[in-house]
Design an enzyme around this catalytic site. Structure first.
Site, short mmCIF file in Angstrom:
data_model
loop_
_atom_site.label_atom_id
_atom_site.label_comp_id
_atom_site.label_asym_id
_atom_site.label_seq_id
_atom_site.Cartn_x
_atom_site.Cartn_y
_atom_site.Cartn_z
N CYS A 165 0.78 -1.15 -0.03
CA CYS A 165 -0.03 -0.13 0.05
C CYS A 165 0.82 1.23 0.01
CB CYS A 165 -0.83 -0.04 1.11
SG CYS A 165 -1.84 -1.70 1.37
N HIS A 302 -3.94 7.94 5.68
CA HIS A 302 -4.07 6.59 4.97
C HIS A 302 -5.61 5.99 5.16
CE1 HIS A 302 -2.46 3.03 2.93
NE2 HIS A 302 -2.78 2.41 3.98
N GLU A 313 -3.06 4.78 13.41
CA GLU A 313 -2.76 6.08 12.58
C GLU A 313 -3.18 7.33 13.63
OE1 GLU A 313 -2.94 8.08 8.34
OE2 GLU A 313 -4.45 6.27 8.59
N LYS A 331 -10.02 7.42 0.86
CA LYS A 331 -10.42 5.99 0.70
C LYS A 331 -11.79 5.75 0.73
CE LYS A 331 -5.99 3.87 1.57
NZ LYS A 331 -5.34 5.06 1.58
N HIS A 336 -9.69 1.47 -1.13
CA HIS A 336 -8.15 1.35 -1.20
C HIS A 336 -7.43 0.86 -2.39
CE1 HIS A 336 -4.35 0.72 0.33
NE2 HIS A 336 -4.54 0.10 1.52
N PHE A 396 1.30 -3.25 4.36
CA PHE A 396 1.62 -4.60 5.13
C PHE A 396 3.50 -4.84 4.88
CE2 PHE A 396 -2.22 -7.58 4.57
CZ PHE A 396 -2.80 -6.92 5.41
#
Length: 410
Positions: A165, A302, A313, A331, A336, A396
C-alpha cells in the site's frame, strides 16, 4: 547550490474521473464509488463482494499490438496515465526522456495475477500449455516500471517500488531522492492497481474487508465507530518530478514542490500497524523539510477503515500534531487502491492545496472514541489555504511513508 524537486505534470485514471476538474467535482459532490460486484456472487467462501471499479475502462486505441504484447492490465493503465502526465508536463515525445537523465520509479502490489495461471498449470498438471513468451514479463514484480521505460524509451534509473500500500508514495519518495542526489533530472513516479478478486479474497481471509454488500455507499467508513473494514479499488496515478532549475529553464508549469520524505519499517509484525514507527516516518519527513508540525496545514490520512489501522494512525498523528491538524482520508471515495493510493492521494492533496478546498471524510457519522484528538473534516469540506500538506501511507510488512508538499505560487 542544493537541488530542489518540483512536480510539473500530474494525471490519474480513477473511479472519480480522469481530469483534475472531474476529480475535484466528484469530491465536492461527496461521491462514493463502492459497488456490489455481482459476478463475484458465485464465489464460495467470499464474504465481501464490494469493489470500487472504473466502469468500461479499455486500452487506448492507438496502443499497438507489439506494445501491448508485454503489458497486463495494470501496465496498460499505468502507461495510459503516464502519457497524460507527460503531456501535462509538456514532455510527451521529448528527446529528454531518452538521454539517460530521465528515470522511472513506479509501483504496484504485484504483476498480473492472471499471468500466474501458466505457472499453476505447470505445477499442478505438469503441463506448459498455458505458458507463453510473455508470461513472466506480465507477472514479474517490476512489470509496470519496465513497460513504462520501454514505451517511453527512458534510459535512466528504473526503480520498482512494489511495497504493497506504499508502492505509489514510495515511488515518489525514491524519485525525489534520485533527483535530489543529482542522479536524475526528471523522474516518472506513481502507482497503479487493477481489479482482481484474488486481492479482495486475501483481505477477506484476514477479516479486514467490509461486508456491507447490500449497502455499498455506506462503506468504507474510516475512523467511524461502526466501520466494518476496507473496500479495495483500482486506478493509476502518475506524477512527473523534475529538478527545479531544469523545469524553469524550459518554462514548465509547476504544481508543487516536494520538501520532505520519510520512510521506515516496523520490524515487529507483518500485518499489525505500529504507531511508534508511523510517528517516526512523519518526524523524518518534517526534519528533512526543516518544518515543525505546526506548519503543516493538512494531512491526507491513510485511513483504510480497519479498526487496528485507523486507531494506530490516529495515535501516531496525535503524537506528532499536538494541536489537531485538519485531516481526511480519500479511501471513503475511491476505496483502497493499494499500489496506486500513495500517488493518487498525493495528487489529490496537491490539487486541493491549489484549490483552497479540502474534502471531508465520507461515512464518518460516529467517531471511534479511540480516534479522537484529530481535526477530521466533515460536512461539505473546508476552505483553507495551507502552504504545506502531508500525505501518509502505511503498508503490510510494516512499511511507512510520509511525504510533504509545498504550495507553488501561481
Amino acid at each position: 547550490m542544493s537541488r530542489r524537486v518540483v512536480i510539473t505534470g500530474m494525471a490519474a485514471i480513477s473511479t472519480l474521473g480522469r481530469s483534475q476538474q472531474s476529480i475535484l467535482d466528484a469530491l465536492k459532490a461527496r461521491r462514493n464509488t463502492t459497488r456490489h460486484i455481482e459476478e463475484w456472487d458465485h464465489i464460495q467462501g467470499l464474504r465481501s463482494r464490494l469493489f470500487a471499479a472504473i466502469p468500461d475502462y479499455t486500452a487506448p486505441a492507438d496502443f499497438t499490438r507489439k506494445q501491448m504484447r508485454t503489458m497486463s492490465s495494470v501496465s496498460v493503465m499505468a502507461v495510459d496515465c503516464t502519457r497524460e502526465a507527460l503531456r501535462d508536463a509538456g514532455l510527451e515525445g521529448s528527446e529528454e526522456l531518452k538521454h539517460g537523465r530521465t528515470g522511472v520509479a513506479y509501483g504496484s502490489c504485484s504483476g498480473s495475477l492472471r499471468a500466474n495461471k501458466g505457472c499453476i498449470t505447470l505445477l499442478e498438471e505438469n503441463s506448459t500449455r498455458d505458458l507463453n513468451s510473455s508470461t513472466y514479463i506480465k507477472m514479474m514484480g517490476q512489470t509496470v516500471p519496465v513497460n513504462l521505460s520501454l514505451f517511453f524509451g527512458t534510459r535512466g534509473r528504473l526503480i520498482n517500488s512494489s511495497t504493497a500500500c506504499t508502492s505509489g508514495s514510495m515511488s515518489i519518495g525514491m524519485a525525489y531522492e534520485a533527483i535530489l542526489m543529482g542522479r536524475q533530472d526528471i523522474m516518472i513516479a506513481g502507482g497503479a492497481e487493477t481489479r482482481n478478486v484474488v486481492q479482495t479474497a486475501v483481505f477477506d481471509t484476514l477479516f479486514a474487508t467490509s461486508t456491507r454488500n447490500e449497502a455499498p455507499a455506506s462503506t468504507p467508513a474510516p475512523f467511524d465507530a461502526n466501520r466494518d473494514g476496507l473496500v479495495l479499488g483500482e486506478g493509476a496515478c502518475s506524477l512527473i518530478l523534475e529538478e527545479l532549475e531544469h523545469a524553469t529553464a524550459r518554462g514548465a508549469h509547476i504544481y508543487a514542490e516536494i520538501v520532505g520524505f520519510g520512510t521506515n519499517t516496523d520490524g515487529t509484525h507483518i500485518t499489525n500497524p505500529n504507531a511508534g514507527t508511523m510517528k517516526e516516518a512523519m518526524r523524518e519527513a518534517l526534519e528533512q523539510a526543516g518544518l515543525t508540525a505546526g506548519q503543516i496545514g493538512y494531512v491526507s490520512l491513510h485511513g483504510t477503515g480497519t479498526v487496528n489501522g485507523d486507531i494506530a494512525e490516529a495515535e501516531a498523528t496525535r503524537s506528532i500534531f499536538t494541536t489537531p491538524v485538519p485531516a481526511s482520508s480519500l479511501k471513503g471515495y475511491t476505496g483502497h487502491t493499494l499500489g496506486a493510493c500513495g500517488a493518487l492521494e498525493s495528487m489529490v492533496s496537491i490539487m486541493m492545496m491549489r484549490e483552497g478546498w479540502f474534502h471531508p471524510n465520507l461515512n464518518l457519522d460516529t467517531l471511534d472514541e479511540h480516534c479522537t484528538g484529530l481535526d477530521l473534516i466533515v460536512g461539505n469540506g473546508r476552505e483553507m489555504h495551507p502552504e504545506y500538506v502531508m500525505n501518509n501511507n502505511f503498508a503490510f510488512g510494516g512499511i511507512n511513508t510520509s511525504l510533504i508538499f509545498r504550495k507553488w505560487p501561481h
